[in-house]
Design an enzyme around this catalytic site. Structure first.
Site, PDB file in Angstrom:
ATOM      1  N   TYR A 141     -92.549 -37.887  30.925  1.00 32.96           N
ATOM      2  CA  TYR A 141     -92.843 -37.435  29.561  1.00 32.96           C
ATOM      3  C   TYR A 141     -94.067 -38.137  28.981  1.00 32.96           C
ATOM      4  O   TYR A 141     -94.667 -37.676  28.015  1.00 32.96           O
ATOM      5  CB  TYR A 141     -91.641 -37.662  28.626  1.00 32.96           C
ATOM      6  CG  TYR A 141     -90.442 -36.789  28.944  1.00 32.96           C
ATOM      7  CD1 TYR A 141     -90.550 -35.715  29.832  1.00 32.96           C
ATOM      8  CD2 TYR A 141     -89.208 -37.021  28.371  1.00 32.96           C
ATOM      9  CE1 TYR A 141     -89.457 -34.927  30.137  1.00 32.96           C
ATOM     10  CE2 TYR A 141     -88.101 -36.227  28.669  1.00 32.96           C
ATOM     11  CZ  TYR A 141     -88.247 -35.183  29.559  1.00 32.96           C
ATOM     12  OH  TYR A 141     -87.155 -34.401  29.852  1.00 32.96           O
ATOM     13  N   LYS A 192     -84.465 -39.150  42.739  1.00 36.96           N
ATOM     14  CA  LYS A 192     -84.741 -38.179  43.803  1.00 36.96           C
ATOM     15  C   LYS A 192     -85.593 -38.860  44.863  1.00 36.96           C
ATOM     16  O   LYS A 192     -86.729 -38.458  45.134  1.00 36.96           O
ATOM     17  CB  LYS A 192     -85.444 -36.942  43.211  1.00 36.96           C
ATOM     18  CG  LYS A 192     -84.539 -36.038  42.390  1.00 36.96           C
ATOM     19  CD  LYS A 192     -83.596 -35.208  43.250  1.00 36.96           C
ATOM     20  CE  LYS A 192     -84.340 -34.120  43.985  1.00 36.96           C
ATOM     21  NZ  LYS A 192     -83.410 -33.390  44.904  1.00 36.96           N
ATOM     22  N   ASP A 224     -79.647 -34.391  41.814  1.00 36.43           N
ATOM     23  CA  ASP A 224     -79.065 -33.042  41.887  1.00 36.43           C
ATOM     24  C   ASP A 224     -77.572 -33.129  42.199  1.00 36.43           C
ATOM     25  O   ASP A 224     -76.748 -32.414  41.604  1.00 36.43           O
ATOM     26  CB  ASP A 224     -79.815 -32.156  42.891  1.00 36.43           C
ATOM     27  CG  ASP A 224     -80.087 -32.844  44.225  1.00 36.43           C
ATOM     28  OD1 ASP A 224     -79.911 -34.083  44.303  1.00 36.43           O
ATOM     29  OD2 ASP A 224     -80.476 -32.163  45.183  1.00 36.43           O
ATOM     30  N   ASP A 248     -82.388 -37.195  30.459  1.00 35.32           N
ATOM     31  CA  ASP A 248     -82.378 -36.176  29.407  1.00 35.32           C
ATOM     32  C   ASP A 248     -81.397 -35.063  29.785  1.00 35.32           C
ATOM     33  O   ASP A 248     -80.535 -34.658  28.994  1.00 35.32           O
ATOM     34  CB  ASP A 248     -83.814 -35.621  29.283  1.00 35.32           C
ATOM     35  CG  ASP A 248     -84.016 -34.788  28.037  1.00 35.32           C
ATOM     36  OD1 ASP A 248     -83.053 -34.623  27.266  1.00 35.32           O
ATOM     37  OD2 ASP A 248     -85.140 -34.294  27.837  1.00 35.32           O
ATOM     38  N   ASP A 252     -77.152 -34.616  28.521  1.00 36.37           N
ATOM     39  CA  ASP A 252     -76.716 -33.424  27.796  1.00 36.37           C
ATOM     40  C   ASP A 252     -75.559 -32.736  28.515  1.00 36.37           C
ATOM     41  O   ASP A 252     -74.610 -32.273  27.879  1.00 36.37           O
ATOM     42  CB  ASP A 252     -77.877 -32.434  27.614  1.00 36.37           C
ATOM     43  CG  ASP A 252     -78.630 -32.694  26.316  1.00 36.37           C
ATOM     44  OD1 ASP A 252     -78.475 -33.789  25.746  1.00 36.37           O
ATOM     45  OD2 ASP A 252     -79.375 -31.801  25.867  1.00 36.37           O
TER      46      ASP A 252
END
Ligand code: NAD
Length: 363
Positions: A141, A192, A224, A248, A252
């Protein structure tokens, strides 16, 4: 010595739910269970109306001097068209930046009384208690270059840069391991590393940090697979530490295992002070200022009160008292009290202040 809390109720329902925390603090002080000194400031639209900025320098100073900042919510249609740098969210962003809050803590707790409100089966979520520790100030980000270039042949090229330095990974992993020590002593680090160099470094540093915490069980999980396991068997997790992007998304997903937005607390922590060892910290509900219900006295104060309970636990080491506040929340839900957003058949609907008072009565 008294602990200093700086309260920033903000806008909309922020002021209504903060009032319940103020009542709770007054109760705890009167019972001799805590010794909190509080001061209150303006943030968001209310600060803009008073000072023309989203948080004043004077209030920022108070936030920096406090032992913890308790934040409500900001924003609303009234301020939708104010200049970008003084929009309500700018107040929260400045707080995060100036307090250097790099660790975002998002618990996902499923209260037994609300287990049927989850999209997953009751047996998968009942008693769920996960803490996601998300890196908040680095990664894709913020990494440079971050741009879209016109290639001149009718094509464009977009670049975001996923970048982490070892110190950033080290400090967020230490937060996760420290917190796991106060919980069920299990940390999953998620990245990852199979396809990303930043993941390889993440995993290397996570393993290094783990060596300093021999009593904590450490596991690696690909991001994942972590997403899949969160909806397959979420109770296998205790603390999950991960980067800004994966955090993030995973936080959620984990949050929604437990139902309503009005139930979700969060905390953001900074680095420990080299002298006192204390961390700067800000505690806030995940939800916004809910302009659609503001002023009606129907907002659910639980996310706000649970955020305050996180402050008791993580800023002041009052683990037992935090447990009691959380148990009181579970107790009123078990007794069938519900705010409008979590109303279920056969339950009794209560207002914001009735819910706050019921939680205090349970204590
Ligand atoms: P929101 O979270 O304010 O509301 C979404 C929905 O959930 C609404 O229907 C609302 O009534 C309901 N809701 C939220 N919290 C509730 C509670 N405690 N009790 C009962 N119901 C609740 O999100 P939004 O509507 O997208 O945004 C409204 C404003 O809040 C916007 O100005 C937005 O920018 C701002 N916002 C602020 C923050 C923050 O301060 N951290 C976070 C998100 C949104």
């Amino acid at each position: 010595m008294a602990h200093k809390l700086f309260l920033l109720p903000g806008d909309g329902i922020g002021t209504e739910i903060m009032a319940e925390v103020e009542t709770l603090i007054a109760h705890l002080n009167a019972e001799g269970l805590t010794d909190f000194e509080t001061d209150t400031g303006l943030v968001g639209g209310s600060a803009y109306d008073a000072y023309g900025v989203a948080i004043s320098d004077a209030d920022m100073e108070k936030a920096l001097a406090a032992d913890a900042v308790i934040f409500g919510a900001v924003g609303g249609p009234k301020w939708d068209n104010v200049a970008y740098d003084v929009r309500p969210e700018a107040g929260l962003l400045r707080l995060r930046k100036d307090l250097k809050l790099f660790a975002n803590l998002r618990p996902a707790i499923c209260y037994p009384a609300l287990a049927d409100a989850s999209s997953l089966k009751r047996e998968l979520v009942e008693g769920l208690d996960i803490l996601i520790v998300r890196e908040l100030t680095g990664g894709v980000y913020f990494g440079e270059p971050k741009e879209i270039t016109d290639l001149g042949n009718g094509q464009k090229r977009a670049v975001d840069t996923q970048v982490y330095e070892s110190y950033e990974i080290d400090r967020i992993c230490r937060v996760a391991f420290d917190l796991a020590g106060t919980r069920r002593k299990l940390v999953h680090s998620s990245d990852k590393k199979n396809v990303m160099k930043s993941g390889v470094l993440w995993d290397e540093i996570a393993h290094q940090v783990a060596k300093d915490y021999p009593d904590i069980t450490f596991k690696h999980i690909l991001a994942d697979n972590c997403a899949m396991q969160l909806v397959r068997n979420p109770k296998q997790f205790d603390v999950i530490v991960t980067d800004n992007l994966f955090g993030d998304i995973l936080s959620d997903a984990a949050a929604m295992l437990t139902g309503s937005l009005g139930m979700l607390p969060s905390a953001s922590l900074g680095a420990p002070d080299p002298v006192t060892g204390k961390r700067k910290a800000l505690y806030e509900p995940v939800h916004g200022s809910a302009p659609d219900i503001a002023g009606k006295g129907v907002a659910n104060p639980i996310a706000m009160i649970a955020s305050f309970a996180m402050a008791l636990r993580y800023s002041f080491g009052m683990v037992e008292l935090a447990d009691r506040v959380e148990a009181a929340i579970a107790g009123v839900l078990d007794a069938g009290l519900r705010s409008a957003d979590i109303m279920q058949e056969g339950c009794r609907q209560v207002s914001t202040d009735e819910m706050g008072a019921a939680i205090i009565a349970r204590l």
